[in-house]
Motif scaffolding. Sequence first.
Motif, PDB file in Angstrom:
ATOM      1  N   SER A  36      38.094  32.446  41.722  1.00  0.00           N
ATOM      2  CA  SER A  36      37.997  34.093  42.613  1.00  0.00           C
ATOM      3  C   SER A  36      37.602  34.626  43.399  1.00  0.00           C
ATOM      4  O   SER A  36      37.690  35.465  44.349  1.00  0.00           O
ATOM      5  N   GLY A  37      36.850  33.547  44.201  1.00  0.00           N
ATOM      6  CA  GLY A  37      36.316  33.758  45.412  1.00  0.00           C
ATOM      7  C   GLY A  37      34.664  34.182  45.794  1.00  0.00           C
ATOM      8  O   GLY A  37      33.684  34.925  46.474  1.00  0.00           O
ATOM      9  N   ILE A 129      33.452  39.411  40.991  1.00  0.00           N
ATOM     10  CA  ILE A 129      33.984  39.095  41.733  1.00  0.00           C
ATOM     11  C   ILE A 129      35.280  38.808  41.100  1.00  0.00           C
ATOM     12  O   ILE A 129      36.066  38.238  40.539  1.00  0.00           O
ATOM     13  N   ASP A 130      36.556  39.804  40.668  1.00  0.00           N
ATOM     14  CA  ASP A 130      37.403  40.210  39.876  1.00  0.00           C
ATOM     15  C   ASP A 130      38.377  39.739  40.842  1.00  0.00           C
ATOM     16  O   ASP A 130      39.018  40.736  41.608  1.00  0.00           O
ATOM     17  N   THR A 131      38.984  39.252  40.290  1.00  0.00           N
ATOM     18  CA  THR A 131      40.357  38.340  41.113  1.00  0.00           C
ATOM     19  C   THR A 131      40.725  37.975  39.666  1.00  0.00           C
ATOM     20  O   THR A 131      40.949  37.266  38.653  1.00  0.00           O
ATOM     21  N   SER A 132      42.359  38.434  39.660  1.00  0.00           N
ATOM     22  CA  SER A 132      43.301  37.713  38.574  1.00  0.00           C
ATOM     23  C   SER A 132      43.274  36.497  37.898  1.00  0.00           C
ATOM     24  O   SER A 132      43.448  36.078  38.748  1.00  0.00           O
ATOM     25  N   GLU A 135      46.407  35.484  40.017  1.00  0.00           N
ATOM     26  CA  GLU A 135      45.627  35.144  41.008  1.00  0.00           C
ATOM     27  C   GLU A 135      44.872  33.845  41.453  1.00  0.00           C
ATOM     28  O   GLU A 135      45.105  33.101  42.698  1.00  0.00           O
ATOM     29  N   CYS A 136      44.204  33.685  40.855  1.00  0.00           N
ATOM     30  CA  CYS A 136      43.150  32.405  40.744  1.00  0.00           C
ATOM     31  C   CYS A 136      44.224  31.559  40.213  1.00  0.00           C
ATOM     32  O   CYS A 136      43.459  30.588  41.483  1.00  0.00           O
ATOM     33  N   ARG A 139      46.200  31.117  43.235  1.00  0.00           N
ATOM     34  CA  ARG A 139      45.204  29.853  44.885  1.00  0.00           C
ATOM     35  C   ARG A 139      44.675  28.479  44.677  1.00  0.00           C
ATOM     36  O   ARG A 139      45.239  27.809  45.086  1.00  0.00           O
ATOM     37  N   GLN A 174      36.852  43.873  43.991  1.00  0.00           N
ATOM     38  CA  GLN A 174      38.488  43.858  43.477  1.00  0.00           C
ATOM     39  C   GLN A 174      38.841  42.801  45.165  1.00  0.00           C
ATOM     40  O   GLN A 174      39.971  43.064  45.713  1.00  0.00           O
ATOM     41  N   THR A 175      39.029  41.462  44.837  1.00  0.00           N
ATOM     42  CA  THR A 175      39.624  40.298  46.317  1.00  0.00           C
ATOM     43  C   THR A 175      41.049  40.303  46.301  1.00  0.00           C
ATOM     44  O   THR A 175      41.360  40.363  47.400  1.00  0.00           O
ATOM     45  N   GLU A 176      41.604  40.177  44.908  1.00  0.00           N
ATOM     46  CA  GLU A 176      43.017  41.718  46.238  1.00  0.00           C
ATOM     47  C   GLU A 176      43.850  42.213  46.384  1.00  0.00           C
ATOM     48  O   GLU A 176      44.479  42.553  47.351  1.00  0.00           O
TER      49      GLU A 176
END
Length: 197
Positions: A36-37, A129-132, A135-136, A139, A174-176
Amino acid sequence: MSKNIVIHDYDISRSKRNKVNGHESFVLWFTGLSGSGKSTIANKVEEELFYKGISTYALDGDNIRSGINKGLGFSKEDRLENLRRISEVGKLFVDAGIVTIAAFVSPLISDREQVKKILGKEDLIEIFIDTSLEECEKRDVKGLYKKARAGEIKNFTGIDAPYEAPKDPEIHIQTETTEVDQAVQLIINYLEETHRI
Ligand SMILES: Nc1ncnc2c1ncn2[C@@H]1O[C@H](COP(=O)(O)OS(=O)(=O)O)[C@@H](OP(=O)(O)O)[C@H]1O
Ligand SMILES: Nc1ncnc2c1ncn2[C@@H]1O[C@H](COP(=O)(O)OP(=O)(O)O)[C@@H](O)[C@H]1O
């Protein structure tokens, strides 16, 4: 408290250390899916604080799961124990006057409740750290999602183990839609606005 254990109070207290250091001590706790980052953002936040002259230390998977928590896996019970020990270590660091950065998946609400109970609400800043998952998985920094999808890793968070999003984190990123540098600035702004630094 175990029988025959007597706590000895030392004269150099946390508040004396904080006074000498010129800043408070607390834990920045990053939670989120793998990829997620968390580490990327935590690392830059530490750098930013460190070069402001703040004493920091980062607890992350590498120094924890290959050291003090070697031997713990990813069952619900092992994760809870992993996070319990990390919280206790974090508590020592806070007592030592250090701004402690912890980046762990910490997937369940109950896991994070335990963290809060050990550290105390005042000393804990929860950062989601909110990443779908999509998306994860795209990555797939370490190639673990691919392995989890292939069934080569069991109990992988997001795939066949749950992740429960925090309901009321102090900071939500939200990292996106937020670049790394913006995320770092949001965290630093929060710390300044709340007079933590
Ligand atoms: N089954 C499973 N589920 C989730 N993650 C897994 C798993 N197996 C290995 N890994 C790798 O271990 C890192 C997560 O460890 P944590 O100590 O943060 O997990 S936990 O908080 O105890 O749930 C995580 O690191 P990050 O990618 O930095 O989050 C993964 O790389
Ligand atoms: N806005 C963003 N915030 C954080 N990481 C991002 C962002 N955009 C892309 N990334 C990338 O996503 C990956 C996140 O990996 P990492 O920080 O190791 O995640 P985690 O510690 O949560 O497993 C890195 O390769 C990073 O460069």
